[in-house]
Write a protein that holds these residues in place. Structure first.
Motif: not given
Length: 146
Positions: A5-6, A10, A55, A59-60, A124
């Protein structure tokens, strides 16, 4: 599954960043007659700020600590390492192919591929790494209440 998923998010962020980066550099060079090397610095900063926002939000989400300003600065520093690969590929394309001097977005695409892995790993594992619990405390570093 979280890693997939990340990586997907991304990549979406990267496409968004590419559109911002390529659009700005193309406009500056073609419409304003800017130097393609200097224009790329401006477009990179705009794109990096855009991808940081995406992100951070998607994303995060929920990862990383500190103030937004501090996180953005760390993100820009980390992206600078990826940008070194990115910009190197871009410059090589501009120098080697006359077509890229007229259509710098092609060089941006080549550079984006070159810097993507460096950017993901630094995001990450440095910028958005999950907070580690402190001994005897919670993830925020405070003591547990009982």
């Amino acid at each position: 599954m979280a890693l997939r998923r990340q990586i997907l998010l991304f990549a979406i962020s990267g496409v968004l960043g590419f559109v911002v980066d390529a659009g700005i550099v193309q406009f500056l060079v073609r419409e304003l007659g800017a130097n393609p090397y200097g224009a790329r610095i401006v477009s990179f900063l705009a794109a990096a700020t855009t991808t940081w926002g995406f992100n951070r939000t998607y994303t995060f989400a929920g990862h990383g600590g500190g103030s937004r300003r501090r996180q953005l600065v760390r993100y820009l520093v980390a992206m600078a390492f990826g940008f070194a690969f990115n910009y190197g590929a871009y410059v090589a394309c501009v120098l080697l192919w006359p077509l890229v001097r007229h259509w710098p977005a092609i060089g941006v695409a080549a550079g984006s591929v070159a810097g993507a892995a460096v950017n993901f790993l630094s995001s990450k594992y440095w910028i958005f790494r999950p907070a580690r619990p402190s001994p005897g405390g919670d993830a925020a570093g405070g003591a547990k209440c009982r």
